[in-house]
Design an enzyme around this catalytic site. Sequence first.
Site, PDB file in Angstrom:
ATOM      1  N   CYS A   2      -5.159  10.191  16.928  1.00 43.62           N
ATOM      2  CA  CYS A   2      -4.747  10.756  18.216  1.00 43.62           C
ATOM      3  C   CYS A   2      -3.380  10.229  18.642  1.00 43.62           C
ATOM      4  CB  CYS A   2      -5.766  10.409  19.284  1.00 43.62           C
ATOM      5  SG  CYS A   2      -7.428  10.908  18.847  1.00 43.62           S
ATOM      6  N   ARG A  27       0.803  12.408  12.683  1.00 41.32           N
ATOM      7  CA  ARG A  27      -0.319  11.468  12.673  1.00 41.32           C
ATOM      8  C   ARG A  27      -1.642  12.155  12.342  1.00 41.32           C
ATOM      9  NH1 ARG A  27       0.682   6.598  15.262  1.00 41.32           N
ATOM     10  NH2 ARG A  27      -1.514   6.446  15.771  1.00 41.32           N
ATOM     11  N   TRP A  73      -7.752  13.960  17.333  1.00 44.50           N
ATOM     12  CA  TRP A  73      -8.396  14.024  16.012  1.00 44.50           C
ATOM     13  C   TRP A  73      -9.865  13.748  16.288  1.00 44.50           C
ATOM     14  CZ3 TRP A  73     -11.003  10.868  12.420  1.00 44.50           C
ATOM     15  CH2 TRP A  73     -10.946  11.292  11.079  1.00 44.50           C
ATOM     16  N   ASN A  99      -6.860   7.390  23.499  1.00 47.71           N
ATOM     17  CA  ASN A  99      -6.970   7.151  22.048  1.00 47.71           C
ATOM     18  C   ASN A  99      -7.986   6.037  21.848  1.00 47.71           C
ATOM     19  OD1 ASN A  99      -4.911   8.913  21.682  1.00 47.71           O
ATOM     20  ND2 ASN A  99      -3.434   7.427  20.884  1.00 47.71           N
ATOM     21  N   GLY A 100      -8.802   6.146  20.814  1.00 47.19           N
ATOM     22  CA  GLY A 100      -9.789   5.095  20.545  1.00 47.19           C
ATOM     23  C   GLY A 100     -11.197   5.631  20.705  1.00 47.19           C
ATOM     24  N   GLU A 480      -2.873   5.146  -7.782  1.00 52.90           N
ATOM     25  CA  GLU A 480      -2.024   5.713  -6.735  1.00 52.90           C
ATOM     26  C   GLU A 480      -1.642   7.163  -7.064  1.00 52.90           C
ATOM     27  OE1 GLU A 480      -1.370   5.081  -3.846  1.00 52.90           O
ATOM     28  OE2 GLU A 480       0.507   6.070  -3.347  1.00 52.90           O
ATOM     29  N   LYS A 484      -2.460  10.309  -4.675  1.00 52.42           N
ATOM     30  CA  LYS A 484      -1.409  11.219  -4.168  1.00 52.42           C
ATOM     31  C   LYS A 484      -1.772  12.668  -4.470  1.00 52.42           C
ATOM     32  CE  LYS A 484       0.374   9.363  -1.889  1.00 52.42           C
ATOM     33  NZ  LYS A 484       0.255   7.970  -1.674  1.00 52.42           N
ATOM     34  N   GLU A 487      -4.825  13.941  -2.367  1.00 48.88           N
ATOM     35  CA  GLU A 487      -4.701  14.066  -0.916  1.00 48.88           C
ATOM     36  C   GLU A 487      -3.782  15.200  -0.472  1.00 48.88           C
ATOM     37  OE1 GLU A 487      -1.932  10.079  -0.392  1.00 48.88           O
ATOM     38  OE2 GLU A 487      -3.261  10.632   1.222  1.00 48.88           O
ATOM     39  N   HIS A 503     -15.296   4.201 -22.005  1.00 50.73           N
ATOM     40  CA  HIS A 503     -16.556   3.739 -21.410  1.00 50.73           C
ATOM     41  C   HIS A 503     -17.174   4.806 -20.509  1.00 50.73           C
ATOM     42  CE1 HIS A 503     -15.870  -0.180 -23.113  1.00 50.73           C
ATOM     43  NE2 HIS A 503     -14.703  -0.257 -22.525  1.00 50.73           N
ATOM     44  N   LYS A 602      -2.387  10.028   9.741  1.00 53.75           N
ATOM     45  CA  LYS A 602      -1.420   9.041   9.256  1.00 53.75           C
ATOM     46  C   LYS A 602      -1.906   7.625   9.475  1.00 53.75           C
ATOM     47  CE  LYS A 602       2.339   7.641   7.408  1.00 53.75           C
ATOM     48  NZ  LYS A 602       2.316   7.667   5.933  1.00 53.75           N
TER      49      LYS A 602
HETATM   50  C1  F6R Z   1      -2.297   7.532   1.159  1.00 57.56           C
HETATM   51  C2  F6R Z   1      -2.329   7.009   2.501  1.00 57.56           C
HETATM   52  C3  F6R Z   1      -3.501   6.206   2.924  1.00 57.56           C
HETATM   53  C4  F6R Z   1      -3.008   4.900   3.575  1.00 57.56           C
HETATM   54  C5  F6R Z   1      -4.196   4.108   4.137  1.00 57.56           C
HETATM   55  C6  F6R Z   1      -3.746   2.777   4.711  1.00 57.56           C
HETATM   56  O1  F6R Z   1      -1.138   8.258   0.925  1.00 57.56           O
HETATM   57  O2  F6R Z   1      -1.423   7.202   3.246  1.00 57.56           O
HETATM   58  O3  F6R Z   1      -4.343   5.939   1.859  1.00 57.56           O
HETATM   59  O4  F6R Z   1      -2.325   4.160   2.614  1.00 57.56           O
HETATM   60  O5  F6R Z   1      -4.822   4.857   5.135  1.00 57.56           O
HETATM   61  O6  F6R Z   1      -2.811   2.959   5.711  1.00 57.56           O
HETATM   62  P1  F6R Z   1      -1.911   1.775   6.204  1.00 57.56           P
HETATM   63  O7  F6R Z   1      -0.991   1.398   5.108  1.00 57.56           O
HETATM   64  O8  F6R Z   1      -1.194   2.309   7.401  1.00 57.56           O
HETATM   65  O9  F6R Z   1      -2.835   0.641   6.549  1.00 57.56           O
END
Ligand code: F6R
Length: 607
Positions: A2, A27, A73, A99-100, A480, A484, A487, A503, A602
């Site tokens: 949010c 976000r 959100w 928010n929260g 990673e 990527k 997502e 395995h 985000k």
């Molecule tokens: C992947 C991504 C998420 C964040 C995760 C942690 O592209 O963005 O997996 O890496 O939510 O977020 P932070 O780094 O803000 O703690």
Amino acid sequence: MCGIIGYCGPRQAAPILLDGLKRLEYRGYDSAGISVGINHELTVIKQTGKIHDLRVHVPAEIAGTYGIGHTRWATHGGVTNTNAHPHVDNSGKIAIVHNGIIENYTAIKKKLEEKGVEFFTETDSEVIAHLIAQNYTGDLEKAMKDTLPVLEGTYGIVCMHADEPHKLVGARNGSPLVIGVANDEMFLASDVTAILAHTKQVVYLEDGHVVTITDDEFTIVDMSDRVVNKKIDEITWDLQEIEKGDFKHFMHKEIYEQPESVVRAFRGRIDREAATARLGGLNLNSRELLDIERIKIIAAGTSFHAGLVASYMIEQTARVPCSAELASEVRYRNPIVERNTLYFAVSQSGETADTLYAMRELQRKGARVLGICNVVGSTIPRESDGGVYIHSGPEIAVASTKAFTSQITALYLFCLVMARMRHMSFESGEWYIRNLTDIPDKIAEIFNTADKMQVIAKKYCSFTDFLFLGRGINYPVALEGALKLKEISYIHAEGYSAAEIKHGPIALINEETPSVFLVPDDRLREKVVSNMKEVKARRGPLIAIATEGDMEILDIADDVFFVPKVPELFYPFIMVVPLQLLAYFCAVELKRDVDQPRNLAKSVTVE
Ligand code: F6R
């Protein structure tokens, strides 16, 4: 997740609120709303969907020079216009954004209903509006202060009252709020990006503090009504950093920013005369650094992968045992905090609930936890025992890219400090610095052939399952790469150690399952080549990321993307960039919402 924006000043509030909400779009959210006040009346407009959807419902003639806005959100209650914020009390005079999560909202709601209060939404947040109304006796700040002790959970709240024009009252507990100070106008926001177009002068609110803003001043008090004097900070970002410029997507821009963002992470921190790094924020003297016997890194998602990469480097170079763990797992397994163990909480946003709560639990047990964060003034750096800002600049795309390479840079600098204090020679320190500082140019070289990755993405993006495989320090990079791809393109992808496929995962291999192999010219190259041949024998399509000049790989893989040569432990910087590009180009090809992929946010401020 949010987002909040509030405005008091001489200008019409609605366009400013809508612009602020647009800036908060990155976000992640599912609905949005605004409330503006004029002539002792509030106008509230809420809409599911994008800010554009809200904008078309806001009449051009809407008037009001103070107001609040919110992007939601959904957590409690479905994605509906009614459940969107702002929420109003039964008189329609008080509006709030939150928010929260209010954990005890059911009990509060029951009590309020017994008193005859009518509820309109399924949200936890609505109770705040009604509680403030119950406590209101002509002073909004007092009503807010009387309300807060009843609330259990986390909150960043901003409220307004139709009868107290040009005043907003905000409070926070675990959810950020920042005050924006400008000439004859004031802002409140959950994130500086919402107000950067108007001011760079900000004050970060602390938990337990209540702020009141009017057009030309702000006052902060604590819960005992003591005035709190806080200094005004200057944001160092420029507006262009939160705009796409010539790029179509923020993610593309941020991938391309990495040569510069890696420099920012090491700039001013390298001591060439001593062949070491200087990290002032660690708050540890030489004796304490020397006493460290173990390092543990906690994080989530991409930050966890950066921590895993660093754990390989730290163990092999500093010879200090180091491991990385998912923060969400650490918290609930009653972690054992041993003496002389240093913890790092790695988080781009500095707000991730899993990482924050794990950090608090470790600190309760006496651990010293340092933060590796990007967002200045966010909760993890504020609550940690020290740390390092990575200074990547704002990362707007939901998929994290430049933060990953900068987090590794910061942890590699720490590794250098630890290694030089122990067994690393001056010459090796110089060698390490040379290679680390060469990385930005090597990343930039990769962009010269980015179009090749676009061709590869076009060829493979219609496949529905991918494997990403790497070994040693590139194993976390494979994780990673898979993250990527899934997502932002919604293609199913799994990351594995290349050694592990025999395995189990090799059962998945057929003509329909491409494997992306990370096969640099390192100690494990021959082993990875064997793993590639195992996949080839089962007719699995092979994409390889290999060191330039490695012609043998051309004979094995169907498609090869070459990267510049670097020493073994520096490959993650170089290997991850093609994987970011692969995910990006696949998502573009599939016409996905690259910067705001579905269901994601985000900064993940819920557990
Ligand atoms: C992947 C991504 C998420 C964040 C995760 C942690 O592209 O963005 O997996 O890496 O939510 O977020 P932070 O780094 O803000 O703690």
